[in-house]
Design a protein around this motif. Structure first.
Motif, PDB file in Angstrom:
ATOM      1  N   GLN A  58      -8.907  16.357 -30.296  1.00 16.46           N
ATOM      2  CA  GLN A  58      -7.582  15.769 -30.452  1.00 16.46           C
ATOM      3  C   GLN A  58      -7.778  14.357 -30.999  1.00 16.46           C
ATOM      4  N   PRO A  59      -6.741  13.771 -31.599  1.00 16.90           N
ATOM      5  CA  PRO A  59      -6.892  12.414 -32.113  1.00 16.90           C
ATOM      6  C   PRO A  59      -7.229  11.450 -30.969  1.00 16.90           C
ATOM      7  N   TRP A  60      -8.233  10.597 -31.167  1.00 13.31           N
ATOM      8  CA  TRP A  60      -8.624   9.674 -30.101  1.00 13.31           C
ATOM      9  C   TRP A  60      -8.925   8.305 -30.698  1.00 13.31           C
ATOM     10  N   THR A  61      -8.990   7.331 -29.819  1.00 14.98           N
ATOM     11  CA  THR A  61      -9.333   5.975 -30.237  1.00 14.98           C
ATOM     12  C   THR A  61     -10.154   5.326 -29.141  1.00 14.98           C
ATOM     13  N   SER A  62     -10.520   4.072 -29.349  1.00 13.15           N
ATOM     14  CA  SER A  62     -11.294   3.355 -28.331  1.00 13.15           C
ATOM     15  C   SER A  62     -10.627   1.997 -28.091  1.00 13.15           C
ATOM     16  N   LEU A  63     -10.950   1.389 -26.956  1.00  9.78           N
ATOM     17  CA  LEU A  63     -10.344   0.093 -26.641  1.00  9.78           C
ATOM     18  C   LEU A  63     -10.751  -0.959 -27.667  1.00  9.78           C
ATOM     19  N   GLU A  64     -11.978  -0.869 -28.156  1.00  8.86           N
ATOM     20  CA  GLU A  64     -12.398  -1.853 -29.168  1.00  8.86           C
ATOM     21  C   GLU A  64     -11.537  -1.750 -30.418  1.00  8.86           C
ATOM     22  N   GLU A  65     -11.199  -0.524 -30.796  1.00  2.78           N
ATOM     23  CA  GLU A  65     -10.325  -0.360 -31.960  1.00  2.78           C
ATOM     24  C   GLU A  65      -8.919  -0.882 -31.645  1.00  2.78           C
ATOM     25  N   ALA A  66      -8.434  -0.557 -30.443  1.00  8.43           N
ATOM     26  CA  ALA A  66      -7.079  -0.984 -30.066  1.00  8.43           C
ATOM     27  C   ALA A  66      -6.988  -2.511 -29.959  1.00  8.43           C
ATOM     28  N   LEU A  67      -8.117  -3.142 -29.632  1.00 13.70           N
ATOM     29  CA  LEU A  67      -8.114  -4.602 -29.523  1.00 13.70           C
ATOM     30  C   LEU A  67      -8.492  -5.254 -30.852  1.00 13.70           C
ATOM     31  N   GLY A  68      -8.557  -4.459 -31.916  1.00 11.52           N
ATOM     32  CA  GLY A  68      -8.837  -5.006 -33.245  1.00 11.52           C
ATOM     33  C   GLY A  68     -10.258  -5.512 -33.388  1.00 11.52           C
ATOM     34  N   GLY A  69     -11.208  -4.812 -32.801  1.00  3.01           N
ATOM     35  CA  GLY A  69     -12.611  -5.178 -32.950  1.00  3.01           C
ATOM     36  C   GLY A  69     -13.097  -6.161 -31.907  1.00  3.01           C
ATOM     37  N   PHE A  70     -12.186  -6.740 -31.160  1.00  2.00           N
ATOM     38  CA  PHE A  70     -12.577  -7.659 -30.090  1.00  2.00           C
ATOM     39  C   PHE A  70     -13.279  -6.866 -28.999  1.00  2.00           C
ATOM     40  N   THR A  71     -14.453  -7.316 -28.587  1.00  3.62           N
ATOM     41  CA  THR A  71     -15.162  -6.544 -27.559  1.00  3.62           C
ATOM     42  C   THR A  71     -14.965  -7.167 -26.186  1.00  3.62           C
ATOM     43  N   VAL A  72     -14.583  -6.332 -25.246  1.00  2.00           N
ATOM     44  CA  VAL A  72     -14.475  -6.799 -23.861  1.00  2.00           C
ATOM     45  C   VAL A  72     -15.749  -6.401 -23.134  1.00  2.00           C
ATOM     46  N   GLY A  73     -16.196  -7.259 -22.231  1.00  2.00           N
ATOM     47  CA  GLY A  73     -17.358  -6.916 -21.426  1.00  2.00           C
ATOM     48  C   GLY A  73     -16.999  -5.743 -20.518  1.00  2.00           C
ATOM     49  N   ARG A  74     -17.892  -4.780 -20.445  1.00  2.00           N
ATOM     50  CA  ARG A  74     -17.583  -3.587 -19.639  1.00  2.00           C
ATOM     51  C   ARG A  74     -17.465  -3.918 -18.158  1.00  2.00           C
ATOM     52  N   ASN A  75     -18.331  -4.817 -17.676  1.00  2.00           N
ATOM     53  CA  ASN A  75     -18.282  -5.152 -16.247  1.00  2.00           C
ATOM     54  C   ASN A  75     -16.972  -5.835 -15.886  1.00  2.00           C
ATOM     55  N   ALA A  76     -16.573  -6.784 -16.716  1.00  2.00           N
ATOM     56  CA  ALA A  76     -15.313  -7.490 -16.449  1.00  2.00           C
ATOM     57  C   ALA A  76     -14.138  -6.522 -16.528  1.00  2.00           C
ATOM     58  N   LEU A  77     -14.202  -5.627 -17.476  1.00  2.00           N
ATOM     59  CA  LEU A  77     -13.140  -4.633 -17.642  1.00  2.00           C
ATOM     60  C   LEU A  77     -13.030  -3.745 -16.399  1.00  2.00           C
ATOM     61  N   VAL A  78     -14.177  -3.239 -15.941  1.00  2.00           N
ATOM     62  CA  VAL A  78     -14.178  -2.361 -14.766  1.00  2.00           C
ATOM     63  C   VAL A  78     -13.694  -3.116 -13.532  1.00  2.00           C
ATOM     64  N   ALA A  79     -14.107  -4.357 -13.379  1.00  2.00           N
ATOM     65  CA  ALA A  79     -13.668  -5.156 -12.223  1.00  2.00           C
ATOM     66  C   ALA A  79     -12.156  -5.311 -12.239  1.00  2.00           C
ATOM     67  N   CYS A  80     -11.623  -5.576 -13.409  1.00  2.00           N
ATOM     68  CA  CYS A  80     -10.183  -5.774 -13.544  1.00  2.00           C
ATOM     69  C   CYS A  80      -9.426  -4.475 -13.248  1.00  2.00           C
ATOM     70  N   LEU A  81      -9.951  -3.348 -13.734  1.00  2.00           N
ATOM     71  CA  LEU A  81      -9.289  -2.061 -13.483  1.00  2.00           C
ATOM     72  C   LEU A  81      -9.358  -1.680 -12.005  1.00  2.00           C
ATOM     73  N   LEU A  82     -10.518  -1.911 -11.392  1.00  2.00           N
ATOM     74  CA  LEU A  82     -10.649  -1.556  -9.968  1.00  2.00           C
ATOM     75  C   LEU A  82      -9.690  -2.382  -9.112  1.00  2.00           C
TER      76      LEU A  82
END
Ligand code: BTN
Length: 246
Positions: A146-170
């Protein structure tokens, strides 16, 4: 609050691992993360493509003192929470496809697999499984049907740190699960509706072998989907929660 956090390089499925831990008494707030999954699962028995090191595969265990029948709206509550958390990180144009697929420009960014277990009179426990495409390449995702995307694409190439992202989601999930336990779906409903992807559009609902077509007419107070069909308005309950005995 969080009580335990396991990070695995490789695991079959973080949801399966947490269900195993739950059956041996793991506390509410236990978390399982993995770099890759060999048997990642999506809803409706589908596989979840889970390449190494580039995405988020996360499961969180939550115990409730009440019966599983009260959890009918929890998947929408978590979906709305996910959309808002990622919006705070800078993502725009996020939308929710009922009950809780997260889309960006109509392409799938993340999926939630909620599994609940418990006796009919309660208590019960819930495993919230999140698969979030973060930096997966086209090649790594080439088998996704199915059509898919990634957060990096949705953020326009800006990369978020995975650890910070997971901490924020948790953080966001823990607060939401706690609040859902006290107040139910009500405080999340308008927030879910603000992200409704296909409101007013023709949609098709797959109920096992059955296909039902109609116009998506929004969500009810209990999180059910309203579908306007030639026979009139019908309501459908979210079917992604599979109920099992402990
Ligand atoms: C869907 O959209 O179909 C739900 C996808 C859920 C995938 C996540 S990845 C972490 C957790 N472990 C699994 O096996 N599935 C969920």
């Amino acid at each position: 609050h969080l009580s335990r956090l396991d990070i695995h390089p490789v695991i079959d499925s973080t949801n399966e691992e947490l269900k195993r831990l739950a059956s041996t008494g793991a506390p509410s707030g236990s978390v399982c993360l993995a770099e890759c999954q060999t048997a990642g699962r999506g809803r409706r028995g589908r596989a979840w493509v889970s390449p190494f090191g580039v995405n988020v595969y996360l499961s969180l265990l939550w115990r409730y003192p009440f019966a599983p029948s009260h959890l009918g709206g929890v998947s929408l509550a978590i979906g709305a929470t996910l959309a808002e958390a990622l919006t705070r990180l800078g993502a725009q144009e996020l939308a929710l496809k009922w009950p809780n697929d997260l889309l960006w420009r109509r392409r799938k960014l993340a999926g939630l697999l909620l599994e609940v277990a418990g006796e009919s009179q309660g208590p019960c426990h819930l495993v919230v499984g999140l698969g979030l495409n973060l930096g997966m390449t086209a090649g790594q995702g080439s088998t996704i049907d199915q059509p898919w995307t990634s957060l990096e694409e949705a953020l326009g190439g800006f990369t978020v740190g995975r650890n910070a992202l997971v901490a924020c989601l948790l953080d966001a999930f823990v607060e939401a699960l706690d609040r859902y336990g006290r107040e139910g779906l009500a405080p999340f409903l308008e927030r879910w509706r603000a992200h409704d992807a296909y409101l007013g559009e023709p949609v098709r609902l797959l109920l096992g072998e059955q296909v039902i077509e109609g116009i998506h007419a929004g969500v009810a107070e209990d999180g059910a989907l309203f579908l306007d069909t030639p026979e009139g308005r019908r309501a459908f309950q979210a079917g992604e929660i599979s109920l099992r005995r402990l």
